[in-house]
Design an enzyme around this catalytic site. Structure first.
Site, PDB file in Angstrom:
ATOM      1  N   HIS A   1      -4.030  -5.591   0.970  1.00 25.88           N
ATOM      2  CA  HIS A   1      -3.756  -5.969   2.358  1.00 25.88           C
ATOM      3  C   HIS A   1      -4.269  -7.388   2.602  1.00 25.88           C
ATOM      4  O   HIS A   1      -5.206  -7.842   1.958  1.00 25.88           O
ATOM      5  CB  HIS A   1      -4.465  -5.021   3.325  1.00 25.88           C
ATOM      6  CG  HIS A   1      -3.956  -3.619   3.291  1.00 25.88           C
ATOM      7  ND1 HIS A   1      -2.726  -3.261   3.800  1.00 25.88           N
ATOM      8  CD2 HIS A   1      -4.508  -2.481   2.801  1.00 25.88           C
ATOM      9  CE1 HIS A   1      -2.555  -1.956   3.644  1.00 25.88           C
ATOM     10  NE2 HIS A   1      -3.618  -1.465   3.028  1.00 25.88           N
TER      11      HIS A   1
ATOM     12  N   CYS B   1       0.830  -1.205   0.000  1.00 25.80           N
ATOM     13  CA  CYS B   1       0.000   0.000   0.000  1.00 25.80           C
ATOM     14  C   CYS B   1       0.872   1.266   0.000  1.00 25.80           C
ATOM     15  O   CYS B   1       1.499   1.579  -0.998  1.00 25.80           O
ATOM     16  CB  CYS B   1      -0.977  -0.031   1.169  1.00 25.80           C
ATOM     17  SG  CYS B   1      -2.406   1.055   0.945  1.00 25.80           S
TER      18      CYS B   1
END
Length: 488
Positions: A432, A334
């Protein structure tokens, strides 16, 4: 008829979240429809709900313990710190703005409306609502307009049981002192107490339990022995990382995780921490990245640009390049993925003042921050080995460039995600939860020369929740807690 009980604490990290999870599993196994609820949470470790919102990771674990899908109404106000004095404000799963700590006080009356609305929605669909407080009700300087502790308890007439942590010391003073500083009407909401994380012979603290009960007039609901397996459950607070990264085993591959000031979704690494075949170390400020590291992970960040500045200030950019010259691997998750590119631009000031700065230049991509936040569960496969995965996206920003033409992942809807460098040593992704997938985790371990020892991460979480529920049933007066809950 629906009942409710609120678990508050003498401070942060006394075990409130885990106790609520354990009680949720215990009461669910008794046949009750249980819903967890936290009026206000402050965390950069969030989970995505099925309807595309976000809540605190602890409430997602509590929902799992209750065997229900996470809902935005389980954590109607989520504060995601962006600096020492300000935070993003997420209400019922959606970001509504950014507030400085001083200004946030003026928001509270309006936020209480959302809190009570969410509570009523959960109440209508449950037999028992287990409410978790935030911090401590002893922070009486924050009492005016409170929505997290006694403000909520008083507004809903929900009885409170307060938790003290004996493992950190001073539990008698913490519990008795909490009552001493509170206004009488607030203190009257507390009906009992729990002493958590006791080590040793519990009979040696019998006098202590009696003393607390005598001084406060509260009912003792139990002395909970330390539960070592709690470390196998995903942590919510970054304070847990100070302990998690302490040990290194030189006989197995080392994964070094950079400990950013605004680290987010660090539970991505939790499945790796439980693997016996690797050692995971969180590298704190002021320390170099270990030269013996086999994989460097740049984790998620709530303020990517500030944390990239921090990375350079530590000299970690130099360490990363040396690491790559040794033929070792780097993975960005991310915000960490965004840092690996050539540049990051924030023209709209999404993370603060508008600015742009060069990235690490390890992937041939660039990122532009955008106002729209992507919150969605995803499934797909890895391009390299066609292994399946499931996870979630939670980010602002679009990343494009030549290396994005060599993605790491392919989603089930056909979209590509991430990028891989030409030599294959540097990779990044927006997804994630990748390492919670057993086959994905095994593939990454194989690249490091390690064998997987944890065969089913998700089943392990379920087993720990069941054992913790057993632990609480054995050491708490769970029947007494249910009797305390008032019908709503």
């Amino acid at each position: 008829m629906t009942r409710a009980l609120m678990i508050q604490g003498t401070g942060s990290d006394v075990g409130k979240s885990l106790l609520v999870a354990g009680l949720a599993r215990a009461f669910t196994r008794r046949g009750l429809r249980v819903r967890p609820f936290k009026p206000q949470n402050m965390s950069n470790n969030a989970a995505v709900t099925a309807d595309g919102g976000e809540i605190g990771r602890a409430q997602a674990l509590q929902a799992r313990a209750a065997r229900v899908a996470p809902s935005v109404h389980m954590n109607p106000v989520l504060l995601k710190p962006q600096s020492e004095v300000g935070a993003q404000v997420v209400v019922q799963g959606r970001m509504i703005g950014t507030a400085r700590a001083r200004d946030y006080q003026a928001w509270k009356p309006r936020l209480m409306e959302s809190v009570l609305d969410s509570f009523e929605r959960l109440r209508a669909d449950s037999d028992l609502v287990l409410v978790e407080g935030a911090g401590s009700p002893a922070e009486v300087n924050l009492r005016r307009g409170d929505i997290a502790n006694m403000g909520f308890a008083r507004a809903t007439d929900t009885p409170v049981v307060i938790v003290g942590d004996i493992d950190r010391g001073g539990v008698i003073a913490s519990l008795v002192g909490t009552q001493a500083v509170m206004e009488p009407d607030d203190a009257a909401m507390i009906r009992g107490f729990i002493v958590n994380r006791f080590r040793g012979d519990p009979t040696l603290f019998a006098d202590g339990m009696a003393l607390i009960a005598e001084r406060t007039g509260w009912t003792p609901f139990g002395l909970v022995p330390f539960f070592p397996e709690a470390g196998r459950l995903p942590p919510e607070d970054a304070v847990a990382l100070d302990v998690a990264g302490a040990g290194r085993d030189g006989s197995v591959p080392l994964i070094a995780v950079l400990r950013f000031p605004h680290i987010a979704n660090f539970d991505d690494l939790d499945p790796l921490r439980q693997e016996p075949g690797v050692s995971v170390a969180f590298v704190p400020a002021g320390e170099p990245i270990p030269a013996e590291a086999d994989l460097i992970v740049l984790p998620g960040s709530k303020t990517t640009i500030d944390d990239l500045d921090f990375l350079r200030a530590q000299g970690w950019d130099i360490d990363i390049r040396a690491h790559l010259r040794r033929g070792r691997r780097v993975l960005g998750l991310c915000g960490g993925y965004q840092m690996l590119g050539r540049a990051i631009a924030d023209p709209q000031g999404i993370e603060g003042a508008p600015r742009a700065l060069p990235g690490l230049g390890l992937l041939d991509v660039e990122t532009v921050m955008t106002a729209e936040k992507r919150l969605v569960a995803v499934t797909g496969t890895t391009l390299a080995d066609d292994e399946p995965f499931s996870g979630y996206e939670m980010h602002v920003g679009d990343t494009t460039g030549p290396d994005a033409a060599h993605p790491l992942l392919r989603f089930a809807d056909g979209r590509a995600d991430g990028a891989v460098s030409a030599d294959g040593l540097v990779a990044g992704t927006y997804v994630h939860g990748l390492f919670a997938n057993d086959r994905q985790r095994a593939a990454w371990l194989a690249r490091l020369g390690a064998a997987p020892g944890l065969t089913n991460y998700e089943a392990g979480i379920e087993a720990v929740l069941d054992r913790f529920a057993d632990h609480l049933e054995a050491h708490l007066d769970c029947d007494g807690l249910l009797r305390l809950c008032r019908p709503l």
